[in-house]
Design a protein around this motif. Structure first.
Motif, PDB file in Angstrom:
ATOM      1  N   PRO A 216       0.943  -1.000  -0.094  1.00 59.73           N
ATOM      2  CA  PRO A 216       0.129  -0.078  -0.077  1.00 59.73           C
ATOM      3  C   PRO A 216       0.827   1.184   0.074  1.00 59.73           C
ATOM      4  CG  PRO A 216      -0.176  -1.162   1.993  1.00 59.73           C
ATOM      5  CD  PRO A 216       0.587  -1.888   1.081  1.00 59.73           C
TER       6      PRO A 216
ATOM      7  N   SER B  57       3.276   4.476  -4.363  1.00 57.99           N
ATOM      8  CA  SER B  57       2.771   5.526  -4.984  1.00 57.99           C
ATOM      9  C   SER B  57       2.529   5.414  -6.271  1.00 57.99           C
ATOM     10  CB  SER B  57       3.471   6.950  -4.416  1.00 57.99           C
ATOM     11  OG  SER B  57       4.750   7.044  -5.143  1.00 57.99           O
TER      12      SER B  57
ATOM     13  N   HIS C  20      -0.494   3.511  -7.229  1.00 60.06           N
ATOM     14  CA  HIS C  20      -1.810   4.316  -7.064  1.00 60.06           C
ATOM     15  C   HIS C  20      -1.792   5.182  -8.265  1.00 60.06           C
ATOM     16  CE1 HIS C  20      -1.224   3.014  -2.839  1.00 60.06           C
ATOM     17  NE2 HIS C  20      -2.454   3.427  -2.512  1.00 60.06           N
TER      18      HIS C  20
ATOM     19  N   ARG D  84     -13.939   6.787  -8.315  1.00 60.91           N
ATOM     20  CA  ARG D  84     -13.046   5.968  -7.853  1.00 60.91           C
ATOM     21  C   ARG D  84     -11.578   6.578  -8.030  1.00 60.91           C
ATOM     22  NH1 ARG D  84     -14.058  -0.268  -9.488  1.00 60.91           N
ATOM     23  NH2 ARG D  84     -12.423  -0.538  -8.032  1.00 60.91           N
TER      24      ARG D  84
ATOM     25  N   ARG E 271     -11.111   9.300  -5.465  1.00 53.60           N
ATOM     26  CA  ARG E 271     -10.666   8.684  -4.236  1.00 53.60           C
ATOM     27  C   ARG E 271      -9.280   8.085  -4.158  1.00 53.60           C
ATOM     28  NH1 ARG E 271     -15.754   5.730  -4.265  1.00 53.60           N
ATOM     29  NH2 ARG E 271     -14.599   3.738  -4.560  1.00 53.60           N
ATOM     30  N   VAL E 272      -8.914   7.508  -5.143  1.00 53.47           N
ATOM     31  CA  VAL E 272      -7.529   7.129  -5.144  1.00 53.47           C
ATOM     32  C   VAL E 272      -6.332   8.004  -5.242  1.00 53.47           C
ATOM     33  CG1 VAL E 272      -5.625   6.122  -6.613  1.00 53.47           C
ATOM     34  CG2 VAL E 272      -7.687   5.183  -6.437  1.00 53.47           C
ATOM     35  N   HIS E 273      -6.803   9.475  -5.962  1.00 50.73           N
ATOM     36  CA  HIS E 273      -5.738  10.567  -5.777  1.00 50.73           C
ATOM     37  C   HIS E 273      -5.856  11.428  -4.513  1.00 50.73           C
ATOM     38  CE1 HIS E 273      -5.953   9.881 -10.327  1.00 50.73           C
ATOM     39  NE2 HIS E 273      -4.446   9.531  -9.851  1.00 50.73           N
ATOM     40  N   GLN E 274      -7.220  11.510  -3.994  1.00 55.44           N
ATOM     41  CA  GLN E 274      -7.231  11.886  -2.759  1.00 55.44           C
ATOM     42  C   GLN E 274      -6.566  11.281  -1.491  1.00 55.44           C
ATOM     43  OE1 GLN E 274     -11.650  12.443  -2.445  1.00 55.44           O
ATOM     44  NE2 GLN E 274     -11.479  14.498  -2.818  1.00 55.44           N
ATOM     45  N   HIS E 275      -6.739   9.958  -1.703  1.00 57.76           N
ATOM     46  CA  HIS E 275      -5.707   9.058  -0.747  1.00 57.76           C
ATOM     47  C   HIS E 275      -4.365   9.346  -0.716  1.00 57.76           C
ATOM     48  CE1 HIS E 275      -4.410   5.849   1.608  1.00 57.76           C
ATOM     49  NE2 HIS E 275      -3.643   5.432   0.462  1.00 57.76           N
ATOM     50  N   LEU E 276      -3.762   9.598  -1.907  1.00 56.16           N
ATOM     51  CA  LEU E 276      -2.326   9.945  -2.240  1.00 56.16           C
ATOM     52  C   LEU E 276      -2.214  11.281  -1.520  1.00 56.16           C
ATOM     53  CD1 LEU E 276      -1.533   8.787  -5.679  1.00 56.16           C
ATOM     54  CD2 LEU E 276      -0.608   8.092  -3.748  1.00 56.16           C
TER      55      LEU E 276
ATOM     56  N   SER F  73      -3.783  12.658   0.831  1.00 56.10           N
ATOM     57  CA  SER F  73      -3.608  12.593   2.456  1.00 56.10           C
ATOM     58  C   SER F  73      -2.508  11.965   3.041  1.00 56.10           C
ATOM     59  CB  SER F  73      -5.110  11.940   2.849  1.00 56.10           C
ATOM     60  OG  SER F  73      -4.904  10.529   2.516  1.00 56.10           O
ATOM     61  N   ARG F  74      -1.470  11.291   2.206  1.00 61.06           N
ATOM     62  CA  ARG F  74      -0.360  10.654   2.788  1.00 61.06           C
ATOM     63  C   ARG F  74       0.635  11.588   3.323  1.00 61.06           C
ATOM     64  NH1 ARG F  74       1.136   5.794  -0.810  1.00 61.06           N
ATOM     65  NH2 ARG F  74       3.224   6.142  -0.185  1.00 61.06           N
TER      66      ARG F  74
END
Length: 420
Positions: free
Chosen positions: A75, A78, A81, A96, A99-104, A106-107
């Motif tokens: 996980p 990057s 992702h 989707r 969501r993937v790029h927002q998760h990135l 937020s890291r």
């Protein structure tokens, strides 16, 4: 005891024995770690390469499943992702992808370059999804990054789609200024050409809005600014001449109407000087203005010279409307034999449209069949009289400054399809 070794401390032999043991333990630990890494890498590349194989075979659904498996195994990667988010976007699954790029984003372990890349990818997701407000907010966050120029171009396209010409003009000025300073090449996108012609189009669009609001003075001022912005662009002068003719037609006195027509004629002559290639678009309004102010003779001479350099159907029709004499050896032409211009044109261009116009005035041996033949010819020439976008091939009966199909500016040549 050997007297030469008597100076060594008593604990040194233990150290000498411990070194091989430590080396052996380190080697054993490295072998165990290497085996674990090989087991993990064996799982991850297998899923990754399987997804890549699906992608090459254009099996996007299977590729997404494989990349999801790879992301679950690792996980923190990057790149996987980014690949997964791009696949979601290409497939049209924008929710989707977001969501993937927002998760990135937020890291906290992402580098600055990867964070900027994720922000750019998120902006692209919003653009493709048609969420222009969200896209504008995401693109604004890319100011001062390597994606700045790409973001500004995307915002420019957004404002064009929304027909927000004032905002589009502001961005075009910024892009043009950045290019003058040499900033464009190092900002993630290479700028080609000046934005002045496009800015002139934006000013013309704003002028059209002012005219719709019955603000003729404001529209005229915007058109004059457009001429100053792009002196070689034909549209601002054509639009200004049309406005001048409209204002003259609304005048009550004949002298005022003639003066307005003279101003329009001068404006269109200046358009010919600035952009001779646009003569087919300028010819028809120039003829009307010349006839309204009694300037047929100088306009006729000017159009004859342009026609001699580059014959076209629109210039041909303008010369016929002005009753221009045929070039030598035909000499002077009467009103009855002005159709000789069509034969003269056929001597230079194999034009079905000109042939059809000439044939319309001829007497045939079987005249009763003439309407049927003429109707068939007229129908066959209609597609040839259209304009075609050089960027996407979209054809239209009228000339567009911006293609309705691909939204490109100035992609319609001034000539008809038959003349291309």
């Amino acid at each position: 005891m050997n007297p030469e070794l008597s100076w060594l401390p008593g604990w040194l032999p233990f150290v000498l024995l411990a070194l091989p043991v430590a080396f052996a333990l380190g080697w054993l630990a490295s072998r165990l770690d290497w085996r674990q890494l090989r087991l993990e890498d064996r799982r991850n590349p297998r899923a990754y390469f399987r997804g890549l194989n699906f992608l090459l075979n254009e099996q996007q659904d299977q590729a997404i499943d494989a990349f999801i498996e790879a992301v679950q195994n690792d996980p923190d990667t990057s790149e996987l992702h980014f690949a997964l988010g791009n696949l979601f976007r290409r497939r049209g699954d924008y929710e989707r992808a977001v969501r993937v790029h927002q998760h990135l984003l937020s890291r906290g372990d992402l580098s600055q370059a990867e964070h900027q890349r994720a922000q750019h990818a998120l902006a692209l997701d919003y653009l493709k999804a048609g969420l222009l407000d969200h896209a504008e907010a995401a693109l604004l966050k890319l100011e001062g990054t390597p994606f700045q120029t790409q973001a500004r171009l995307a915002r420019l396209a957004n404002h064009e789609r929304a027909r927000d010409w004032s905002q589009a003009a502001a961005i075009a000025r910024t892009l043009d200024g950045a290019q003058d300073l040499g900033v464009g090449a190092g900002s993630g996108a290479q700028l080609a050409g000046s934005f002045a012609p496009r800015l002139a189009h934006y000013l013309c669009e704003q002028a059209a809005e002012r005219l719709a609001s019955r603000d003729a003075d404001g529209a005229q001022e915007l058109l004059r600014r457009a001429i100053e912005t792009a002196p070689q662009a034909p549209r601002p002068r054509i639009e200004l001449a049309r406005l001048q003719m409209q204002r003259g037609q609304a005048a009550e006195q004949d002298s005022a109407r003639a003066e307005a027509a003279r101003l329009a004629c001068d404006t269109l002559i200046a358009a010919l000087d600035a952009s001779p290639a646009a003569a087919p678009l300028i010819a028809a309004p120039l003829v009307k203005a010349a006839q309204a102010c009694g300037q047929e003779a100088p306009v006729r001479t000017r159009l004859q010279a342009l026609y001699a350099q580059a014959p076209s159907l629109d210039l041909l029709e303008a010369l016929i409307a002005l009753r221009a004499p045929l070039p030598p050896p035909a000499g002077e032409s009467s009103a009855e034999d002005l159709r000789g211009w069509y034969l003269h044109h056929l001597g230079h261009e194999s034009s079905l449209a000109a042939a059809s116009k000439w044939l319309a005035g001829e007497k045939l041996e079987h005249e009763e069949h003439h309407p049927l033949v003429q109707r068939a010819l007229d129908r066959a020439t209609q597609p040839l009289l259209r304009y075609r976008c050089a960027a996407c091939g979209f054809e239209a009966k009228q000339h567009f400054w911006q293609c309705p199909g691909c939204q490109s500016w100035d992609s319609y040549p001034a000539r008809r399809v038959e003349e291309l």
